[in-house]
Design a protein around this motif. Sequence first.
Motif, short mmCIF file in Angstrom:
data_model
loop_
_atom_site.label_atom_id
_atom_site.label_comp_id
_atom_site.label_asym_id
_atom_site.label_seq_id
_atom_site.Cartn_x
_atom_site.Cartn_y
_atom_site.Cartn_z
N GLU A 132 0.83 -1.22 0.00
CA GLU A 132 0.00 0.00 0.00
C GLU A 132 0.85 1.26 0.00
N SER A 133 0.26 2.33 -0.50
CA SER A 133 0.94 3.63 -0.51
C SER A 133 -0.10 4.73 -0.39
N PRO A 134 0.22 5.79 0.35
CA PRO A 134 -0.74 6.90 0.43
C PRO A 134 -0.89 7.61 -0.92
N LEU A 135 0.04 7.34 -1.84
CA LEU A 135 0.01 8.04 -3.14
C LEU A 135 -0.84 7.27 -4.16
N GLU A 136 -1.40 6.12 -3.74
CA GLU A 136 -2.26 5.35 -4.65
C GLU A 136 -3.64 5.21 -4.01
N GLU A 137 -4.67 5.14 -4.87
CA GLU A 137 -6.04 4.98 -4.38
C GLU A 137 -6.21 3.62 -3.71
N PRO A 138 -6.78 3.56 -2.50
CA PRO A 138 -7.05 2.24 -1.89
C PRO A 138 -8.18 1.53 -2.65
N SER A 139 -8.23 0.22 -2.54
CA SER A 139 -9.27 -0.56 -3.21
C SER A 139 -10.64 -0.17 -2.68
N ALA A 140 -11.60 -0.06 -3.59
CA ALA A 140 -12.96 0.33 -3.17
C ALA A 140 -13.80 -0.90 -2.84
N ASP A 141 -13.23 -2.11 -3.00
CA ASP A 141 -13.98 -3.34 -2.76
C ASP A 141 -14.02 -3.65 -1.26
N LEU A 142 -15.07 -3.14 -0.60
CA LEU A 142 -15.18 -3.30 0.86
C LEU A 142 -15.25 -4.76 1.26
N GLU A 143 -16.03 -5.53 0.50
CA GLU A 143 -16.26 -6.92 0.88
C GLU A 143 -14.95 -7.70 0.92
N ALA A 144 -14.11 -7.48 -0.09
CA ALA A 144 -12.86 -8.25 -0.19
C ALA A 144 -11.76 -7.71 0.73
N ASN A 145 -11.79 -6.40 1.00
CA ASN A 145 -10.63 -5.78 1.67
C ASN A 145 -10.91 -4.99 2.93
N TRP A 146 -12.11 -5.11 3.50
CA TRP A 146 -12.46 -4.26 4.64
C TRP A 146 -11.44 -4.35 5.78
N PHE A 147 -10.90 -5.56 6.02
CA PHE A 147 -10.01 -5.80 7.16
C PHE A 147 -8.67 -5.08 7.02
N LYS A 148 -8.36 -4.60 5.81
CA LYS A 148 -7.07 -3.90 5.62
C LYS A 148 -7.07 -2.51 6.26
N LYS A 149 -8.25 -2.04 6.65
CA LYS A 149 -8.32 -0.72 7.31
C LYS A 149 -7.98 -0.84 8.80
N LEU A 150 -7.95 -2.09 9.31
CA LEU A 150 -7.62 -2.31 10.72
C LEU A 150 -6.19 -1.83 10.98
N ILE A 151 -5.99 -1.03 12.03
CA ILE A 151 -4.65 -0.47 12.24
C ILE A 151 -3.75 -1.36 13.08
N GLY A 152 -4.37 -2.34 13.78
CA GLY A 152 -3.59 -3.19 14.66
C GLY A 152 -4.37 -3.46 15.93
N PHE A 153 -3.67 -4.00 16.94
CA PHE A 153 -4.32 -4.44 18.17
C PHE A 153 -3.57 -3.94 19.39
N VAL A 154 -4.34 -3.44 20.36
CA VAL A 154 -3.79 -3.12 21.68
C VAL A 154 -3.97 -4.37 22.55
N VAL A 155 -2.92 -4.74 23.30
CA VAL A 155 -3.02 -5.87 24.23
C VAL A 155 -3.66 -5.36 25.52
N LEU A 156 -4.80 -5.93 25.92
CA LEU A 156 -5.44 -5.47 27.15
C LEU A 156 -4.59 -5.87 28.36
N GLN A 157 -4.33 -4.88 29.23
CA GLN A 157 -3.47 -5.08 30.39
C GLN A 157 -4.27 -4.91 31.68
N PRO A 158 -3.93 -5.61 32.74
CA PRO A 158 -3.01 -6.75 32.82
C PRO A 158 -3.73 -8.04 32.46
N PRO A 159 -2.99 -9.06 31.95
CA PRO A 159 -3.64 -10.32 31.57
C PRO A 159 -4.31 -11.04 32.74
N GLU A 160 -3.82 -10.80 33.97
CA GLU A 160 -4.45 -11.43 35.15
C GLU A 160 -5.91 -10.98 35.25
N GLN A 161 -6.18 -9.76 34.82
CA GLN A 161 -7.55 -9.26 34.89
C GLN A 161 -8.35 -9.61 33.64
#
Length: 446
Positions: free
Chosen positions: A292-321
């Motif tokens: 991917e590049s900010p200089l290119e248009e992202p795919s408009a196919d939501l069904e096939a590519n929706w998950f690519k907009k996910l930025i990542g995951f925060v680990v919930l802290q603390p795991p004991e809780q």
Amino acid sequence: SLPAGSGLAEMGAHWIHGPSPGNPVFCLASQYGLLSPETAREENQQAEAGGHPALPSVTYGSSGRVLSPKAVSEARNLFYALLASTRAFQGSKQPPAPSVGEYLRAEIARRVPTMAGGVEDARRLQLAVLAACLKLECCISGTHSMDLVALEPFGEYVSLPGLDCTFPGGYSSLSERLLSALPEGTVLLNKAVRTIRWRGSFREEGDDARDFPVRVECEDGDAFLADHVIITVPLGFLKERHQEFFQPPLPERKAEAIRRLGFGTNNKIFLEFEEPFWEPHQQLLELVWEDESPLEEPSADLEANWFKKLIGFVVLQPPEQHGHVLCGFIAGRESEHMETLSDAEVLSTMTRLLRTLTGNPSLPAPRSVLRSRWHSAPYTRGSYSYVAVGSSGDDIDVLAQPLPEDPQDPRPLQLLFAGEATHRTFYSTTHGALLSGWREAERLTQ
């Protein structure tokens, strides 16, 4: 203290942004003893985090490898330097672009070829990380694209100092404490309002002694008469329903402000695992699509590519809780598409995604999934506001103005407006929402 594995998940607001003396949410939380001793430390309050918690992180690329921390941080530093430079255009008569997105892309196009020293692979990776940074910014701004966010007023938003922190007992522990101080029966829940009639002359049955200018009518047929009503419904609801919600309709100036201001969706996807596949010290797993590049248009196919907009995951802290739980963030139309899918579809897509990114095809699937659906929720229709192209901070002020507009009106302050979208410098935050409520209460007491 909470029992082990309390299963606490914040479906809405997550952090106290800028926990320091200027933040009323932080001050109340401290006063009520709702924060861990660690988060309330003096030095945490003084840190200039700029609204982005810097967590120990690992960045996975779509080729199934961990990306070089040096390459990632170089690209990210460039992005934040460019983002900081947007503040220079506040008040400018002729900003270089209408939107934050267009300005950033023009600057990236100008800067990146020279930065990577012409080495094509390094340049591609840099552009891919910058594309990921733009997606993160969409989550922070609650928008589908930074091309929708106006450049000139962008610098009006104020970030408070302090390292962002969370409530060990959940954000609702604060509202529960505030509610506990009120007399029993003061707050009625599950009383959806259908119409607010104002500029009227309404009487209680059998009481001709006085009349009220406002009548609040509920979906269940109940009605309440009032001199003043403070309206705190989200801007997304107002955009969709203000015409029939207020009788008579709002003045044109107010309706225009509602139409012009931006309101988008930022959702969370929680994944619970039997065992963590991440290292104990990692608190953030970031995702970069290397093609991917900010200089290119992202795919408009939501069904096939929706998950690519996910930025990542925060680990919930603390795991004991919390157990072993990841919280993913996704904004915009892709986020709204995610709301239409079943839990099973989201779970299998997330499993496939994590197997791709970690390069481990036998990574165990999460054992459960939970997600927010702020766009489908009928009384929110999204998450929070931003100042859109064609709008300005003046629209926020217009939205915050009480009605009737004439200060000489014999029945003033019939409708007052609060909520995050009515705070000019702290829109999109819980502290902005809280301050706006205090502002309107103060207006009435005076």
